[in-house]
Scaffold this active site. Structure first.
Site, PDB file in Angstrom:
ATOM      1  N   THR A  63     -10.229  22.895  16.518  1.00 47.51           N
ATOM      2  CA  THR A  63     -10.977  24.217  16.440  1.00 47.51           C
ATOM      3  C   THR A  63     -10.821  24.815  17.781  1.00 47.51           C
ATOM      4  O   THR A  63     -10.816  23.860  18.790  1.00 47.51           O
ATOM      5  CB  THR A  63     -12.226  23.787  15.766  1.00 47.51           C
ATOM      6  OG1 THR A  63     -13.102  24.956  16.071  1.00 47.51           O
ATOM      7  CG2 THR A  63     -13.132  22.811  16.847  1.00 47.51           C
ATOM      8  N   ARG A  64     -11.026  25.899  17.907  1.00 47.24           N
ATOM      9  CA  ARG A  64     -11.189  26.940  19.077  1.00 47.24           C
ATOM     10  C   ARG A  64     -12.663  27.347  19.451  1.00 47.24           C
ATOM     11  O   ARG A  64     -13.159  27.859  20.326  1.00 47.24           O
ATOM     12  CB  ARG A  64     -10.288  28.147  19.186  1.00 47.24           C
ATOM     13  CG  ARG A  64      -8.837  27.827  19.035  1.00 47.24           C
ATOM     14  CD  ARG A  64      -8.082  28.910  19.502  1.00 47.24           C
ATOM     15  NE  ARG A  64      -6.517  28.626  19.181  1.00 47.24           N
ATOM     16  CZ  ARG A  64      -5.596  27.981  19.907  1.00 47.24           C
ATOM     17  NH1 ARG A  64      -6.268  27.613  21.001  1.00 47.24           N
ATOM     18  NH2 ARG A  64      -4.525  27.822  19.674  1.00 47.24           N
ATOM     19  N   ASN A  65     -13.611  27.021  18.178  1.00 49.30           N
ATOM     20  CA  ASN A  65     -15.080  27.202  18.455  1.00 49.30           C
ATOM     21  C   ASN A  65     -15.730  26.452  19.154  1.00 49.30           C
ATOM     22  O   ASN A  65     -16.019  25.170  18.749  1.00 49.30           O
ATOM     23  CB  ASN A  65     -15.678  27.452  17.117  1.00 49.30           C
ATOM     24  CG  ASN A  65     -16.890  27.736  16.808  1.00 49.30           C
ATOM     25  OD1 ASN A  65     -17.883  27.499  17.759  1.00 49.30           O
ATOM     26  ND2 ASN A  65     -17.035  28.696  16.015  1.00 49.30           N
ATOM     27  N   ASP A  88     -13.341  23.685   7.888  1.00 47.86           N
ATOM     28  CA  ASP A  88     -13.648  24.879   7.584  1.00 47.86           C
ATOM     29  C   ASP A  88     -14.964  25.208   6.952  1.00 47.86           C
ATOM     30  O   ASP A  88     -15.478  24.297   6.063  1.00 47.86           O
ATOM     31  CB  ASP A  88     -12.557  25.715   6.428  1.00 47.86           C
ATOM     32  CG  ASP A  88     -12.543  27.372   6.484  1.00 47.86           C
ATOM     33  OD1 ASP A  88     -13.018  27.917   7.696  1.00 47.86           O
ATOM     34  OD2 ASP A  88     -12.166  27.771   5.454  1.00 47.86           O
ATOM     35  N   SER A  89     -15.925  25.926   7.468  1.00 47.76           N
ATOM     36  CA  SER A  89     -17.179  25.991   7.070  1.00 47.76           C
ATOM     37  C   SER A  89     -17.665  27.661   7.106  1.00 47.76           C
ATOM     38  O   SER A  89     -16.934  28.585   7.584  1.00 47.76           O
ATOM     39  CB  SER A  89     -18.021  25.380   8.034  1.00 47.76           C
ATOM     40  OG  SER A  89     -17.310  25.776   9.458  1.00 47.76           O
ATOM     41  N   GLY A 112     -23.016  31.149  15.559  1.00 51.63           N
ATOM     42  CA  GLY A 112     -22.967  31.734  14.072  1.00 51.63           C
ATOM     43  C   GLY A 112     -24.278  32.401  13.418  1.00 51.63           C
ATOM     44  O   GLY A 112     -24.994  33.211  14.232  1.00 51.63           O
ATOM     45  N   ARG A 160     -22.129  20.479   8.433  1.00 50.55           N
ATOM     46  CA  ARG A 160     -21.145  19.695   9.278  1.00 50.55           C
ATOM     47  C   ARG A 160     -21.469  18.048   9.332  1.00 50.55           C
ATOM     48  O   ARG A 160     -20.667  17.279   9.287  1.00 50.55           O
ATOM     49  CB  ARG A 160     -20.850  20.288  10.633  1.00 50.55           C
ATOM     50  CG  ARG A 160     -19.701  19.864  11.060  1.00 50.55           C
ATOM     51  CD  ARG A 160     -19.204  20.760  12.420  1.00 50.55           C
ATOM     52  NE  ARG A 160     -19.074  22.196  11.822  1.00 50.55           N
ATOM     53  CZ  ARG A 160     -20.007  23.162  12.073  1.00 50.55           C
ATOM     54  NH1 ARG A 160     -21.015  23.114  12.624  1.00 50.55           N
ATOM     55  NH2 ARG A 160     -19.908  24.451  11.223  1.00 50.55           N
TER      56      ARG A 160
HETATM   57  P1  ITT Z   1     -12.268  27.500  14.191  1.00 48.91           P
HETATM   58  O1  ITT Z   1     -11.593  28.138  12.770  1.00 48.91           O
HETATM   59  O2  ITT Z   1     -11.439  27.561  15.185  1.00 48.91           O
HETATM   60  O3  ITT Z   1     -12.730  26.088  13.746  1.00 48.91           O
HETATM   61  P2  ITT Z   1     -14.291  29.638  13.219  1.00 48.91           P
HETATM   62  O4  ITT Z   1     -15.451  30.272  14.305  1.00 48.91           O
HETATM   63  O5  ITT Z   1     -13.189  30.436  12.888  1.00 48.91           O
HETATM   64  O6  ITT Z   1     -13.722  28.459  14.441  1.00 48.91           O
HETATM   65  P3  ITT Z   1     -14.753  28.656  10.636  1.00 48.91           P
HETATM   66  O7  ITT Z   1     -13.408  29.588  10.247  1.00 48.91           O
HETATM   67  O8  ITT Z   1     -15.004  27.504  10.010  1.00 48.91           O
HETATM   68  O9  ITT Z   1     -14.684  28.531  12.243  1.00 48.91           O
HETATM   69  O10 ITT Z   1     -15.837  29.669  10.171  1.00 48.91           O
HETATM   70  C1  ITT Z   1     -17.027  29.569  10.318  1.00 48.91           C
HETATM   71  C2  ITT Z   1     -17.848  30.863  10.442  1.00 48.91           C
HETATM   72  O11 ITT Z   1     -18.989  30.435   9.476  1.00 48.91           O
HETATM   73  C3  ITT Z   1     -18.394  30.657  11.948  1.00 48.91           C
HETATM   74  O12 ITT Z   1     -17.748  31.482  12.689  1.00 48.91           O
HETATM   75  C4  ITT Z   1     -19.869  30.994  11.739  1.00 48.91           C
HETATM   76  O13 ITT Z   1     -20.040  32.267  11.545  1.00 48.91           O
HETATM   77  C5  ITT Z   1     -20.189  30.441  10.504  1.00 48.91           C
HETATM   78  N1  ITT Z   1     -20.564  29.121  10.455  1.00 48.91           N
HETATM   79  C6  ITT Z   1     -20.263  27.910  10.386  1.00 48.91           C
HETATM   80  N2  ITT Z   1     -20.766  26.785  10.588  1.00 48.91           N
HETATM   81  C7  ITT Z   1     -21.875  27.117  11.133  1.00 48.91           C
HETATM   82  C8  ITT Z   1     -23.203  26.731  11.706  1.00 48.91           C
HETATM   83  O14 ITT Z   1     -23.252  25.520  11.703  1.00 48.91           O
HETATM   84  N3  ITT Z   1     -24.215  27.419  11.871  1.00 48.91           N
HETATM   85  C9  ITT Z   1     -24.039  28.952  11.739  1.00 48.91           C
HETATM   86  N4  ITT Z   1     -22.814  29.444  11.460  1.00 48.91           N
HETATM   87  C10 ITT Z   1     -21.954  28.576  11.085  1.00 48.91           C
END
Ligand code: ITT
Length: 207
Positions: A10-12, A72-73, A161, A189
């Site tokens: 992940t880059r998040n 993926d979430s 998020g 998660r």
């Molecule tokens: P990576 O793909 O690099 O892991 P991303 O931000 O794109 O990072 P996702 O594709 O899984 O991650 O998108 C998940 C989005 O859903 C994330 O950007 C948030 O907007 C939301 N999300 C996921 N988990 C969350 C959490 O614990 N709390 C709040 N929002 C969340």
């Protein structure tokens, strides 16, 4: 013997922080995509969280030759027929790619869409699919959910998020008001990782 190494695909930065907390104490060295700046962006074009997580984990394991963990979430809102779903990270982006899909823009768009919807119809859930891919091609998956409601306004400074607009019934407050240690007990998660952690323990010697 060197500790086994796992790449968190992940880059998040918010996710990296949470995954580090959740995986501590296993004796596994944790890297993230920040440690592999030259890897290409891995597309998330699947129709489901599971497809996206599995594809990302497999690609990162193939490219790094290390075990890779991808999640993926996202958020599924009942009144919006499950949206934003797999589009959660880029919900605010319009078709021209104009609006920047920042966290705040994403939840602002969601609140606008939810305007006028009564509390009892604001049910939503965070969903997380986690996939662990080994360089030999094996893949393990786990799922977690966290139910709640879409609040009427944002509140709280923690998390990332949609956390500021997600109301958690169990604690009677917004997700972003919860201390990270508490979120990491109840989040989608955390629940998915608790299941995957057991798998990790059982195959740790093979990593
Ligand atoms: P990576 O793909 O690099 O892991 P991303 O931000 O794109 O990072 P996702 O594709 O899984 O991650 O998108 C998940 C989005 O859903 C994330 O950007 C948030 O907007 C939301 N999300 C996921 N988990 C969350 C959490 O614990 N709390 C709040 N929002 C969340």
């Amino acid at each position: 013997m060197a500790a086994p190494t796992l790449v968190m695909a992940t880059r998040n930065a918010g996710k990296v922080r949470e995954l580090r907390d959740l995986l501590q104490g296993l004796g596994i060295e944790l890297l993230s995509l920040a440690d592999f700046p030259d890897l290409p962006e891995i597309p998330e074009e699947g129709a489901t969280f599971l497809e996206n997580a599995s594809f990302k984990a497999k690609e990162v394991a193939r490219l790094t030759h290390l075990p890779a963990l991808a999640d993926d979430s996202g958020l599924e809102v009942a009144a919006l027929e499950g949206r934003p779903g797999v589009f959660s990270a880029r919900y605010a982006q319009d078709r021209t790619g104009g609006a920047i899909p920042s966290d705040a823009n994403n939840w602002r768009k969601l609140l606008e869409e939810m305007q006028g919807i009564p509390w009892e119809e604001r049910w939503a859930r965070f969903v997380c699919e986690i996939a662990l891919a080994l360089p030999d091609g094996r893949i393990f998956t786990a799922q977690g959910e966290c139910p709640g409601y879409i609040a009427n306004e944002p509140k709280g400074e923690h998390g990332f998020g949609y956390d500021p607009v997600f109301w958690v019934p169990e604690f009677g407050c917004h997700m972003a008001e919860l201390e990270p240690a508490i979120k990491n007990r109840i989040s989608h998660r955390a629940r998915a990782l608790a299941a995957l952690r057991e798998i990790l323990v059982s195959i740790k010697d093979e990593l």
